[in-house]
Motif scaffolding. Structure first.
Motif, PDB file in Angstrom:
ATOM      1  N   THR A  29      43.398  73.036  60.691  1.00 30.46           N
ATOM      2  CA  THR A  29      44.458  73.498  59.807  1.00 30.46           C
ATOM      3  C   THR A  29      45.599  72.478  59.768  1.00 30.46           C
ATOM      4  OG1 THR A  29      45.570  74.759  61.544  1.00 30.46           O
ATOM      5  CG2 THR A  29      43.882  75.920  60.253  1.00 30.46           C
ATOM      6  N   ILE A  84      40.807  85.359  60.634  1.00 30.84           N
ATOM      7  CA  ILE A  84      41.936  85.256  59.699  1.00 30.84           C
ATOM      8  C   ILE A  84      41.496  85.230  58.240  1.00 30.84           C
ATOM      9  CG2 ILE A  84      43.491  84.196  61.373  1.00 30.84           C
ATOM     10  CD1 ILE A  84      43.023  81.515  59.854  1.00 30.84           C
ATOM     11  N   TYR A 102      44.877  86.196  56.948  1.00 29.46           N
ATOM     12  CA  TYR A 102      45.884  86.765  57.832  1.00 29.46           C
ATOM     13  C   TYR A 102      46.680  85.624  58.457  1.00 29.46           C
ATOM     14  CZ  TYR A 102      48.041  88.928  61.870  1.00 29.46           C
ATOM     15  OH  TYR A 102      48.964  89.336  62.804  1.00 29.46           O
ATOM     16  N   ASN A 103      48.001  85.747  58.467  1.00 27.94           N
ATOM     17  CA  ASN A 103      48.869  84.737  59.062  1.00 27.94           C
ATOM     18  C   ASN A 103      49.494  85.312  60.331  1.00 27.94           C
ATOM     19  OD1 ASN A 103      50.758  82.842  59.775  1.00 27.94           O
ATOM     20  ND2 ASN A 103      51.828  82.848  57.818  1.00 27.94           N
ATOM     21  N   GLU A 105      51.531  84.008  62.266  1.00 26.61           N
ATOM     22  CA  GLU A 105      52.925  83.602  62.432  1.00 26.61           C
ATOM     23  C   GLU A 105      53.898  84.624  61.864  1.00 26.61           C
ATOM     24  OE1 GLU A 105      53.389  79.617  60.933  1.00 26.61           O
ATOM     25  OE2 GLU A 105      52.169  78.770  62.552  1.00 26.61           O
ATOM     26  N   SER A 112      43.536  85.676  49.086  1.00 25.32           N
ATOM     27  CA  SER A 112      43.223  84.286  49.383  1.00 25.32           C
ATOM     28  C   SER A 112      42.100  83.752  48.516  1.00 25.32           C
ATOM     29  CB  SER A 112      42.828  84.156  50.857  1.00 25.32           C
ATOM     30  OG  SER A 112      42.584  82.820  51.204  1.00 25.32           O
TER      31      SER A 112
END
Length: 142
Positions: A29, A84, A102-103, A105, A112
């Protein structure tokens, strides 16, 4: 002999063509923060889970947890291992859509899509309404 060569060349062409639009494998990523393994999950759909984190532990040395998750019951799970990407369906040769990302953070899930730009470059986007954020991931291995 010509038929054999034609058959061999045709096979190589189809095999390399299939590899060129294969999204499965391990992807790094943005900024090398994590590695996500993408694989087929159901029928024509693809999913991805975090298999490595650049910084897997907190300052206390314990695994980072999904503390920002909207679902309080999931806040004690380690981030490493979380799925995710979910239910991305192949819609064209190099595009997958109608899934979610899914994030961890911010604890939110977004609609998506993914576009395979070339064999080693994947654009992944997450959207809320018409506002999208895109990241470019790099293939590590198949």
């Amino acid at each position: 002999m010509r038929a054999f060569l034609f058959g061999a060349l045709t096979s190589v062409f189809f095999i390399s063509g299939a590899m060129a639009n294969d999204v499965t494998g391990v992807w790094e990523t943005v900024e090398g923060k994590s590695h996500v393994e993408i694989s087929a999950c159901e029928g024509n759909k693809y999913c991805g889970k975090i298999i490595w984190l650049k910084e897997p532990n907190t300052e206390k040395g314990t695994p980072k947890l999904d503390i920002n998750n909207q679902d309080e019951s999931l806040r004690n799970r380690p981030i490493e291992g979380i799925q995710i990407l979910k239910d991305l369906e192949k819609v064209s040769e190099n595009e997958w859509d109608d899934g979610t990302i899914y994030n961890p953070e911010d604890g939110n899930t977004y609609s998506s899509e993914m576009v395979l730009m070339d064999e080693n470059t994947l654009n992944v986007s997450g959207c809320v309404l018409f506002i999208c954020k895109e990241q470019t991931w790099t293939r590590l291995k198949d």
